[in-house]
Design a protein around this motif. Structure first.
Motif, mmCIF file in Angstrom:
data_model
loop_
_atom_site.group_PDB
_atom_site.id
_atom_site.type_symbol
_atom_site.label_atom_id
_atom_site.label_comp_id
_atom_site.label_asym_id
_atom_site.label_seq_id
_atom_site.Cartn_x
_atom_site.Cartn_y
_atom_site.Cartn_z
ATOM 1 N N ASP A 113 0.802 -1.218 0.000
ATOM 2 C CA ASP A 113 0.000 0.000 0.000
ATOM 3 C C ASP A 113 0.836 1.271 0.000
ATOM 4 O OD1 ASP A 113 0.848 -0.526 2.610
ATOM 5 O OD2 ASP A 113 -0.914 0.408 3.518
ATOM 6 N N GLU A 114 2.152 1.162 0.241
ATOM 7 C CA GLU A 114 2.994 2.358 0.204
ATOM 8 C C GLU A 114 3.906 2.380 -1.021
ATOM 9 O OE1 GLU A 114 5.003 2.172 3.944
ATOM 10 O OE2 GLU A 114 6.333 0.533 3.349
ATOM 11 N N THR A 115 3.890 1.308 -1.809
ATOM 12 C CA THR A 115 4.706 1.265 -3.035
ATOM 13 C C THR A 115 3.819 0.791 -4.178
ATOM 14 O OG1 THR A 115 5.472 -0.969 -2.470
ATOM 15 C CG2 THR A 115 6.876 0.868 -1.805
ATOM 16 N N ALA A 116 3.960 -0.465 -4.550
ATOM 17 C CA ALA A 116 3.132 -1.091 -5.581
ATOM 18 C C ALA A 116 3.110 -2.572 -5.301
ATOM 19 C CB ALA A 116 3.703 -0.825 -6.974
ATOM 20 N N GLY A 117 2.016 -3.230 -5.690
ATOM 21 C CA GLY A 117 1.902 -4.660 -5.459
ATOM 22 C C GLY A 117 2.860 -5.464 -6.320
ATOM 23 N N LYS A 118 3.206 -6.640 -5.851
ATOM 24 C CA LYS A 118 4.029 -7.560 -6.623
ATOM 25 C C LYS A 118 3.240 -8.018 -7.854
ATOM 26 C CE LYS A 118 5.940 -9.189 -2.256
ATOM 27 N NZ LYS A 118 6.006 -10.299 -1.296
ATOM 28 N N PRO A 119 3.901 -8.276 -8.972
ATOM 29 C CA PRO A 119 5.343 -8.399 -9.179
ATOM 30 C C PRO A 119 6.053 -7.114 -9.608
ATOM 31 C CG PRO A 119 4.230 -9.144 -11.142
ATOM 32 C CD PRO A 119 3.144 -8.753 -10.156
ATOM 33 N N SER A 120 5.447 -5.956 -9.410
ATOM 34 C CA SER A 120 6.174 -4.712 -9.654
ATOM 35 C C SER A 120 7.473 -4.737 -8.846
ATOM 36 C CB SER A 120 5.342 -3.503 -9.235
ATOM 37 O OG SER A 120 6.153 -2.339 -9.182
ATOM 38 N N PRO A 121 8.576 -4.277 -9.425
ATOM 39 C CA PRO A 121 9.842 -4.282 -8.698
ATOM 40 C C PRO A 121 10.013 -3.120 -7.734
ATOM 41 C CG PRO A 121 10.194 -3.369 -10.876
ATOM 42 C CD PRO A 121 8.743 -3.817 -10.817
ATOM 43 N N LEU A 122 9.005 -2.262 -7.594
ATOM 44 C CA LEU A 122 9.182 -1.010 -6.861
ATOM 45 C C LEU A 122 9.636 -1.218 -5.422
ATOM 46 C CD1 LEU A 122 9.050 2.049 -7.034
ATOM 47 C CD2 LEU A 122 6.620 1.927 -6.422
ATOM 48 N N MET A 123 9.050 -2.207 -4.733
ATOM 49 C CA MET A 123 9.468 -2.451 -3.346
ATOM 50 C C MET A 123 10.967 -2.694 -3.262
ATOM 51 S SD MET A 123 6.759 -5.066 -1.658
ATOM 52 C CE MET A 123 5.061 -5.102 -2.204
ATOM 53 N N LEU A 124 11.448 -3.614 -4.093
ATOM 54 C CA LEU A 124 12.875 -3.949 -4.052
ATOM 55 C C LEU A 124 13.733 -2.778 -4.508
ATOM 56 C CD1 LEU A 124 13.052 -7.648 -5.330
ATOM 57 C CD2 LEU A 124 13.449 -6.787 -3.017
ATOM 58 N N GLU A 125 13.288 -2.063 -5.518
ATOM 59 C CA GLU A 125 14.068 -0.919 -5.998
ATOM 60 C C GLU A 125 14.215 0.128 -4.907
ATOM 61 O OE1 GLU A 125 12.868 -1.273 -10.733
ATOM 62 O OE2 GLU A 125 11.782 0.103 -9.418
ATOM 63 N N GLN A 126 13.134 0.402 -4.175
ATOM 64 C CA GLN A 126 13.217 1.384 -3.095
ATOM 65 C C GLN A 126 14.132 0.912 -1.979
ATOM 66 O OE1 GLN A 126 9.318 2.509 -1.743
ATOM 67 N NE2 GLN A 126 8.847 3.660 -3.594
ATOM 68 N N LEU A 127 14.039 -0.360 -1.632
ATOM 69 C CA LEU A 127 14.893 -0.891 -0.566
ATOM 70 C C LEU A 127 16.361 -0.878 -0.984
ATOM 71 C CD1 LEU A 127 12.577 -3.801 0.547
ATOM 72 C CD2 LEU A 127 13.346 -1.935 2.031
#
Length: 219
Positions: free
Chosen positions: A138-152
């Motif tokens: 809810d603060e980035t984008a749902g999987k399989p978007s890479p956004l979570m990993l890219e931000q981390l």
């Protein structure tokens, strides 16, 4: 001492560290039933685990009209929260995480849960301080978007080649592919491991013990 291959190790939460797959499936089925939709099979409800909540519910209940999505989400939360204290970390998770911390890996969570849901889970199992960071759908984008990993990876200044994603679904492993990272699959969660092959995980663990042993030898 062997040098680390990975500086940043990202874990999915539900079905990877937390033994919650069955309760999530039943909560999805009950929520769809509550709003009058066709109740999804166990396989269909399991498939959507790892996605953002509303994306998952819409996929699992394609006959439910969008105007009922807020109610559907509310009913899912009701059923899940009524059982959230019945579930716990898989056996062996805490020693595995402690071993990784001793080797000075950064440990993070990349999950389809909400920020509120993850924080409540971390509080409930007394894991504050174990993880160095986290991202939720809810603060980035749902999987399989890479956004979570890219931000981390940006947060910790780590390149994709030094990042490992560990998860129990094809959504987790596809996110790793999309982010240019290596991955490890676990077969004891939501998805059948046969589906992992096309996503080329470095390893598929059939228990937390197998995962811990592989990480000691290869991470």
């Amino acid at each position: 001492m062997r040098l680390r291959q990975y500086d940043l190790i990202a874990f999915d939460w539900d079905g990877t560290l937390f033994d919650s797959t069955a309760i999530i499936v039943r909560s999805i089925q009950a929520a769809v039933r509550d709003v009058g939709g066709a109740v999804p099979s166990e396989a269909a409800a399991s498939y959507v685990i790892g996605m953002g909540l509303m994306q998952a519910l819409a996929h699992a209940a394609p006959d439910v009209p969008p105007e009922l999505y807020p109610r559907l989400g509310e009913r899912y939360r009701h059923h899940y929260l009524s059982h959230q204290h019945d579930i716990s970390l898989f056996d062996g998770v805490l020693p595995m995480l402690a071993s990784l911390k001793e080797r000075h890996h950064w440990l993070v969570v990349a999950t389809g849960k909400s920020r509120r849901g993850l924080d409540e889970a971390l509080d409930a199992v007394e894991l504050r301080g174990v993880f160095d960071g986290s991202r939720t759908a809810d603060e980035t984008a749902g999987k399989p978007s890479p956004l979570m990993l890219e931000q981390l990876m940006r947060e910790f200044g780590v390149d994709p080649g030094r990042t490992l994603m560990i998860g129990d679904t094809t959504h987790d492993l596809q996110m790793a592919v999309n982010a240019g990272c290596d991955s490890v699959g676990v077969s004891y969660g939501a998805h059948e491991p046969a589906a992992f092959a096309s996503l080329s995980p470095r390893f598929v663990a059939h228990s937390v013990g197998e995962l811990s042993d592989w990480l000691k030898a290869h991470a």
